[in-house]
Design a protein around this motif. Structure first.
Motif, PDB file in Angstrom:
ATOM      1  N   LEU B 140      -5.440  21.731  48.742  1.00  0.00           N
ATOM      2  CA  LEU B 140      -6.422  21.895  47.605  1.00  0.00           C
ATOM      3  C   LEU B 140      -6.312  20.628  46.469  1.00  0.00           C
ATOM      4  N   VAL B 141      -4.984  20.747  46.082  1.00  0.00           N
ATOM      5  CA  VAL B 141      -4.561  19.849  45.063  1.00  0.00           C
ATOM      6  C   VAL B 141      -4.813  18.300  45.346  1.00  0.00           C
ATOM      7  N   LEU B 143      -6.942  17.159  47.755  1.00  0.00           N
ATOM      8  CA  LEU B 143      -8.156  16.604  48.088  1.00  0.00           C
ATOM      9  C   LEU B 143      -8.814  15.616  47.269  1.00  0.00           C
ATOM     10  N   ASP B 145     -11.786  14.640  46.630  1.00  0.00           N
ATOM     11  CA  ASP B 145     -13.037  14.783  45.512  1.00  0.00           C
ATOM     12  C   ASP B 145     -12.886  16.020  44.697  1.00  0.00           C
ATOM     13  N   ALA B 146     -12.598  16.980  45.242  1.00  0.00           N
ATOM     14  CA  ALA B 146     -12.752  18.392  44.694  1.00  0.00           C
ATOM     15  C   ALA B 146     -11.305  18.811  44.178  1.00  0.00           C
ATOM     16  N   GLY B 147     -10.292  17.979  44.639  1.00  0.00           N
ATOM     17  CA  GLY B 147      -8.947  18.339  44.323  1.00  0.00           C
ATOM     18  C   GLY B 147      -8.479  18.005  43.015  1.00  0.00           C
TER      19      GLY B 147
END
Lengths: 273, 307
Positions: B140-141, B143, B145-147
């Motif tokens: 997740l970190v 990512l 775009d959303a990271g």
């Protein structure tokens, strides 16, 4: 070291600690966002609205609880098994005389150097042949063979003064009784170290449960989280995935906060051998 | 039985006196349960693994004995050779950083103060997490775009890169994840060693008006050099077994850039069902780890002697 702490070192350490925490806080933040909001705006994590819908999703899905229960059964079962086998064997190796005792102990110690990779393929075949995969037996049994516990308990029994068992022998107590009533209670610190270390390794174990438990109902929590992670590509489930990460990580972090001293000692002790 | 007590009890021998040998086979019952599990789950699989590495086998069973053919094929297999190189590269990325950061943290946090205890708690907390939670967090970190990395990159006016999909960045990204996950162990090992350094040494040095730097280089570092060596060896053994992070974060990609030896064994064994081939690769890894483990044993036993 003695003396006052160096302010620069402290400042750097605090900064590093914040960097350590940022990924965790980030995940908690994202887990509180609806998927729609995350997709619409990637900076949305920093502002309201927040929601608990992802967590509600977990509670609505019984599978995760099944995995947690499996992890608990496997970890507790392995911990109990390791403590019993290692205590018995440790007492035997440290205190009793029997044929080939030294040789057997050396062989067990050599087992410390065997990594999981060297045995896992054959183990998998053995359990296939016995048709035992997807069972608690298969998940627990291999972990009981780890020689570390025997090594630790043997060392600990050796450290207990011999006068204690000799006094009990005078009273005509049997070996089993001496072991059970006299010496075992004295080994509590070692049991705590070994128990915590075993539980933590079992709880976090990944490879063996991944190949042995192929049925969704027999997944442990680590394997279950890995299986949902596989469809990571579809970002629709991002918030839900994060909620799962928090949900899976939080219990062990809470346990860690309470038993920190023992956990650190157990992990460091196991590595130092 | 009473004769055992006629002996002086003060200096206790490591082995019990010969006189107590009666019923000695029965004594073995204490170690028997463990030995059975040890034989079935460790000794036999180890031997079977050696045998498997010499055969050609698949899902349905052993085909035939092929001698060292599996090993010969491995040494010509460009994918396997790349996994060996990747694994060494990963060890090189992680072990020096883990050792150095672990030492620096231990030096900074070796104080009996509340803030030091809190910081130690923070640095060790990631160690108790499972590989699946750790990789989930860090995917997740990373990512784009959303990271978190993406958010930071955009805030700095840069275009975010998908590090895990980039051939040159994927392994460093996995290394960063691993350092974050594993930093607790070297730190506590160094802390334990620092607490063993006799305080009198520092007090004497303080009387001589020695500087902080001199105390560090003349007292502290020499006193903990065996621990230093031990930490390096332990971490080499641990990081050599890279598996979960590579499997969960990149599946060994892109273009095999993060495929480790263990991931190779897993895929040969459970994706392609080439059991003999996987077993042979496992033996090569075993040999490498054994060398490191022997070094660890030598260092550890030298430490015992010097006490």
């Amino acid at each position: 070291m003695i003396g006052r702490p160096n302010p620069l070192a402290v400042a750097l350490a605090v900064l590093a600690a914040l960097l350590m925490l940022v990924p965790l806080l980030w995940v908690v933040l994202l887990s509180l966002k609806s998927n729609a909001a995350l997709l619409a705006d990637s900076n949305s994590a920093f502002h309201a609205p927040y929601t608990l819908e992802n967590y509600a999703g977990i509670f609505g899905n019984g599978q995760v609880f099944r995995w947690i229960a499996n992890s608990l059964i496997v970890s507790l079962g392995m911990t109990a098994g390791v403590l019993i086998l290692s205590s018995l064997a440790g007492y035997g190796f440290a205190r009793l005389e029997f044929p080939y005792r030294r040789l057997l102990f050396v062989i067990v110690l050599l087992g410390l150097a065997v990594p999981e990779q060297a045995v896992i393929i054959a183990r998998h075949r053995l359990f296939s042949a016995a048709e035992l995969h997807n069972s608690y037996t298969a998940l627990i049994l291999p972990g009981l063979s780890a020689p570390f516990g025997v090594f630790l308990m043997t060392q600990y029994f050796r450290g207990i003064p011999r006068d204690i068992d000799e006094a009990a022998l005078l009273d005509n107590a049997s070996r089993l009784r001496i072991f059970w009533r006299v010496l075992l209670p004295l080994t509590f610190p070692a049991q705590a170290t070994l128990g915590i270390f075993t539980f933590l390794s079992a709880w976090n174990d990944y490879w063996w449960p991944l190949i042995s438990a192929t049925n969704k109902d027999m997944f442990t929590l680590t394997v279950g989280i890995a299986s949902t992670q596989m469809n990571f590509a579809q970002t629709e489930g991002l918030g839900f995935l994060m909620a799962q990460a928090v949900f899976a990580g939080l219990p062990i972090l809470v346990v860690y906060l309470f038993f920190q001293k023992y956990i650190v000692r157990a992990v460091a002790g196991a590595a130092g051998q | 039985m009473a004769t055992a007590f006629d002996e002086p009890t003060a200096p206790l021998p490591v082995t019990p006196p010969r006189k107590r040998r009666e019923g000695s086979w029965r004594h073995a019952l204490f170690v028997l349960p463990y030995l059975i599990v040890f034989a079935a789950m460790l000794a036999v699989p180890l031997g079977m693994g050696l045998w498997l590495s010499l055969v050609k086998g698949d899902l349905f069973g052993i085909d035939r004995f092929v001698g060292l053919a599996n090993f010969a094929r491995l040494l010509r297999d460009p994918v396997f050779l790349q996994t060996v190189a990747n694994t060494f590269y990963f060890v090189l990325l992680t072990v020096p950083a883990l050792t150095l950061f672990g030492l620096l943290l231990a030096l900074a946090l070796n104080h009996q103060k509340r803030w030091a205890a809190v910081l130690r708690t923070i640095f060790f907390c990631s160690t108790v997490l499972s590989v699946t939670v750790v990789t989930l967090v860090w995917r997740l970190v990373f990512l784009p775009d959303a990271g978190l990395v993406g958010v930071i990159a955009r805030a700095l006016g840069r275009t975010p890169v998908a590090a895990l999909n980039d051939e040159t960045l994927a392994m460093p990204a996995i290394a960063v994840t691993t350092i974050w996950w594993c930093i607790g162990l070297p730190m506590v090992l160094f802390l334990a060693a620092l607490q063993q350094v006799p305080r009198e040494l520092y007090e004497a040095a303080a009387l001589d008006n020695a500087t902080r730097w001199r105390m560090l280089t003349r007292i502290t570092l020499p006193a903990i050099r065996r621990t230093f060596l031990l930490v390096v060896i332990i971490e080499v053994i641990l990081q050599f077994q890279l598996f979960g992070q590579a499997q969960l974060m990149t599946l060994g990609g892109p273009n095999n850039a993060t495929r480790s030896i263990v991931l190779f064994i897993y895929e040969a064994g459970w994706r392609q069902w080439q059991l003999g081939y996987a077993a042979a690769a496992a033996q090569i890894l075993f040999a490498m780890i054994l060398v490191a483990a022997m070094a660890q044993y030598l260092v550890a036993s030298r430490r015992e002697e010097s006490r």
